[in-house]
Scaffold this active site. Sequence first.
Site, PDB file in Angstrom:
ATOM      1  N   THR A  98       0.864  -1.178   0.000  1.00 29.60           N
ATOM      2  CA  THR A  98       0.000   0.000   0.000  1.00 29.60           C
ATOM      3  C   THR A  98       0.906   1.234   0.000  1.00 29.60           C
ATOM      4  O   THR A  98       2.093   1.137   0.323  1.00 29.60           O
ATOM      5  CB  THR A  98      -0.893   0.055   1.257  1.00 29.60           C
ATOM      6  OG1 THR A  98      -0.047   0.109   2.397  1.00 29.60           O
ATOM      7  CG2 THR A  98      -1.788  -1.155   1.362  1.00 29.60           C
ATOM      8  N   GLU A 130      -5.712  -3.172  -1.633  1.00 25.84           N
ATOM      9  CA  GLU A 130      -6.288  -4.472  -1.252  1.00 25.84           C
ATOM     10  C   GLU A 130      -7.367  -4.924  -2.233  1.00 25.84           C
ATOM     11  O   GLU A 130      -7.843  -6.043  -2.150  1.00 25.84           O
ATOM     12  CB  GLU A 130      -6.910  -4.372   0.159  1.00 25.84           C
ATOM     13  CG  GLU A 130      -5.904  -4.219   1.297  1.00 25.84           C
ATOM     14  CD  GLU A 130      -5.494  -2.782   1.575  1.00 25.84           C
ATOM     15  OE1 GLU A 130      -5.616  -1.936   0.663  1.00 25.84           O
ATOM     16  OE2 GLU A 130      -5.023  -2.500   2.681  1.00 25.84           O
ATOM     17  N   LYS A 182     -12.670  14.739  15.635  1.00 23.60           N
ATOM     18  CA  LYS A 182     -13.720  14.556  16.632  1.00 23.60           C
ATOM     19  C   LYS A 182     -13.797  15.798  17.513  1.00 23.60           C
ATOM     20  O   LYS A 182     -12.941  16.021  18.370  1.00 23.60           O
ATOM     21  CB  LYS A 182     -13.455  13.317  17.482  1.00 23.60           C
ATOM     22  CG  LYS A 182     -14.680  12.945  18.296  1.00 23.60           C
ATOM     23  CD  LYS A 182     -14.590  11.548  18.845  1.00 23.60           C
ATOM     24  CE  LYS A 182     -15.950  11.111  19.343  1.00 23.60           C
ATOM     25  NZ  LYS A 182     -15.933   9.813  19.961  1.00 23.60           N
ATOM     26  N   TRP A 215     -18.373  14.067  14.948  1.00 27.52           N
ATOM     27  CA  TRP A 215     -17.372  13.914  13.892  1.00 27.52           C
ATOM     28  C   TRP A 215     -17.477  14.998  12.824  1.00 27.52           C
ATOM     29  O   TRP A 215     -18.564  15.344  12.398  1.00 27.52           O
ATOM     30  CB  TRP A 215     -17.543  12.559  13.209  1.00 27.52           C
ATOM     31  CG  TRP A 215     -17.296  11.377  14.105  1.00 27.52           C
ATOM     32  CD1 TRP A 215     -18.220  10.502  14.577  1.00 27.52           C
ATOM     33  CD2 TRP A 215     -16.037  10.956  14.636  1.00 27.52           C
ATOM     34  NE1 TRP A 215     -17.606   9.558  15.358  1.00 27.52           N
ATOM     35  CE2 TRP A 215     -16.272   9.806  15.427  1.00 27.52           C
ATOM     36  CE3 TRP A 215     -14.727  11.438  14.532  1.00 27.52           C
ATOM     37  CZ2 TRP A 215     -15.258   9.124  16.088  1.00 27.52           C
ATOM     38  CZ3 TRP A 215     -13.713  10.765  15.189  1.00 27.52           C
ATOM     39  CH2 TRP A 215     -13.986   9.620  15.968  1.00 27.52           C
TER      40      TRP A 215
HETATM   41  P1  ADP Z   1      -3.117   4.206   1.105  1.00 30.27           P
HETATM   42  O1  ADP Z   1      -4.233   3.745   2.020  1.00 30.27           O
HETATM   43  O2  ADP Z   1      -1.781   4.012   1.705  1.00 30.27           O
HETATM   44  O3  ADP Z   1      -3.344   5.575   0.501  1.00 30.27           O
HETATM   45  P2  ADP Z   1      -4.149   3.067  -1.303  1.00 30.27           P
HETATM   46  O4  ADP Z   1      -3.486   3.714  -2.441  1.00 30.27           O
HETATM   47  O5  ADP Z   1      -4.511   1.646  -1.387  1.00 30.27           O
HETATM   48  O6  ADP Z   1      -3.165   3.200  -0.091  1.00 30.27           O
HETATM   49  O7  ADP Z   1      -5.415   3.957  -0.943  1.00 30.27           O
HETATM   50  C1  ADP Z   1      -6.717   3.481  -0.687  1.00 30.27           C
HETATM   51  C2  ADP Z   1      -7.516   4.547   0.003  1.00 30.27           C
HETATM   52  O8  ADP Z   1      -7.563   5.744  -0.767  1.00 30.27           O
HETATM   53  C3  ADP Z   1      -8.964   4.192   0.219  1.00 30.27           C
HETATM   54  O9  ADP Z   1      -9.137   3.367   1.351  1.00 30.27           O
HETATM   55  C4  ADP Z   1      -9.600   5.572   0.405  1.00 30.27           C
HETATM   56  O10 ADP Z   1      -9.415   6.063   1.725  1.00 30.27           O
HETATM   57  C5  ADP Z   1      -8.781   6.444  -0.523  1.00 30.27           C
HETATM   58  N1  ADP Z   1      -9.503   6.629  -1.809  1.00 30.27           N
HETATM   59  C6  ADP Z   1      -9.303   5.994  -2.973  1.00 30.27           C
HETATM   60  N2  ADP Z   1     -10.126   6.447  -3.942  1.00 30.27           N
HETATM   61  C7  ADP Z   1     -10.901   7.402  -3.367  1.00 30.27           C
HETATM   62  C8  ADP Z   1     -11.981   8.245  -3.834  1.00 30.27           C
HETATM   63  N3  ADP Z   1     -12.412   8.211  -5.076  1.00 30.27           N
HETATM   64  N4  ADP Z   1     -12.538   9.089  -2.931  1.00 30.27           N
HETATM   65  C9  ADP Z   1     -12.120   9.143  -1.654  1.00 30.27           C
HETATM   66  N5  ADP Z   1     -11.108   8.382  -1.165  1.00 30.27           N
HETATM   67  C10 ADP Z   1     -10.506   7.519  -1.995  1.00 30.27           C
END
Ligand code: ADP
Length: 536
Positions: free
Chosen positions: A181, A325, A430, A435
């Site tokens: 990730t 994931e 918070k 929230w």
């Molecule tokens: P990291 O969690 O380290 O950034 P990833 O690249 O796998 O790794 O990112 C996934 C996360 O990115 C998602 O769980 C979400 O929080 C955020 N995310 C991805 N696409 C979107 C979107 N279109 N809108 C809002 N958040 C997003």
Amino acid sequence: MHGLMQDSPLVIPMILRRAMTLGTGMNVVSAEPGGNVRQSWSEIGERSMRLGAALDTLGVARSASVASFAWNGHRHLELYYGVPNAERVLHTVNVRLHPDDLVYVVDHAGDAVMFVDASLTHLLAPIRSRLGVGAFVVMEDGGSIDPAFADDPRYEELLAASDPVEPSANDEMAAASICHTSGTTGRPRAVAYSHRSIVLHSMSELMVDSHAVRRGDIVLPLAPMFHVNGWGLPYAAGFAPASLVLAGSDTSPAAVGRLIAAERPTTMSGIPTMWAQLESTFVDRSVDTSSVERILCGGAEPPPALIEHYTDLGIDFFHGWGMTEMSPSGTGTWIRGGQASDERVTRQGFPTPTVELRVVGTDGSELERDGTSVGELQVRGPWVAAAYFDPGDDANEARFDDDWLRTGDLARIHDDGSMEIVDRRKDLVKSGGEWISSVELERELAAHPSILEAAVIAVPHEHWGERPLALVVPRDDTHVVAANVREFLHDRVAAWWIPDLILSVGALPKTGVGKVDKRQLRSEYGTADGRREPWS
Ligand code: ADP
């Protein structure tokens, strides 16, 4: 009774065979300092099969992991196909990681060998002795080779000395690649994709309601190939088949603009910050961008104004949500070019067929799909991780709920089935027991005409527990006055959401894949107490 249909293994060689036989007339174009290199899918396929033989020569065992440290380019693409097709596992390493994280991820995956772009050797030189790989192979991409890598084998020489071997992978459940990730909220975690999950995910990207990659498209992925398999596009393009344009090391707006004008892509992918940077290239028409019909945007939420800049030009805009994931594609929605936008553009859209979603409350029960109930988003499906790569990873306990993956995102599901992210659990503020969504506040801040980008983090507060701190980047030649921004927010959010602290900054720190780095912001500003100067 069992069905009586053929049990064709869903393996990556299936994608490559299709690209090689049906990709006639389509190209893989790689931007390099010496000019754009053009190859056919047959050439890519043949070279990837030579690479398979080269892995034998290097003594890399079956199932061993092979690291790539590379930009988007044809050699990286050859690794994408050649490594899994020869029954090894490709580990795509993020070239923008901190040196300590690089050492960590390479060790974590247990990489046997590492293929490095010449232009990136200087990044590995200081940590070379800490990387426990058996061998390095240098891929000459036109960049200079650091002296520490002067004696390592060269990719082209290895390929020239190897005869192509037919892909041997035929176990669809075997691991094909490993990705970490991007580590936006913590230490990078690793996911191991199978041949089957990659084939199904690539097929889904050909669906019209998903990424809509079509036969004959010209796909320019700006999403790096080290971020979640380049969002699956290098495989989806092979499957369609479509041409691929790979941008190399220079992804500045000027270089991408030149590439668009020269190679005339029909569809492109990138995160919101990339689209924000490219906005003026598209809007002022300084280069011919008229070939671009469809834009794929994901990784973070794009502000509505950004979407409109593109749809006003007649370009269809796909807003997708996903995560490492999930290979990464989970949900999405198309906002059609030329169409007036409505409040739904900020939703993350509908799940791709086979992906299922639910939101779960703090007591573990599933919440209503009523557009108001907010809970943790959970997902399942054939390209969703069932466990992390490392059996000892604590997240294996914490992140799975039976066969559902707990995403760490908070969301609501509307009665039409579309999903809307409220925030990452870790980014919520918070305040006084209630929230505040940093995502929503950032969206409203970015709607201010003088604000280019905004980030919101929680800072401790004596009375309220936490309060939001907004960091804003003004647009060129503008000055952001906190009082004006607060007034602007008055009509848009609840009064108690309005940040007391609004700080104007030159730029926001970004992670290796270009997302706003909230970990960095928290370490820099997380203890702000309002006395810090200068608040604008
Ligand atoms: P990291 O969690 O380290 O950034 P990833 O690249 O796998 O790794 O990112 C996934 C996360 O990115 C998602 O769980 C979400 O929080 C955020 N995310 C991805 N696409 C979107 C979107 N279109 N809108 C809002 N958040 C997003």
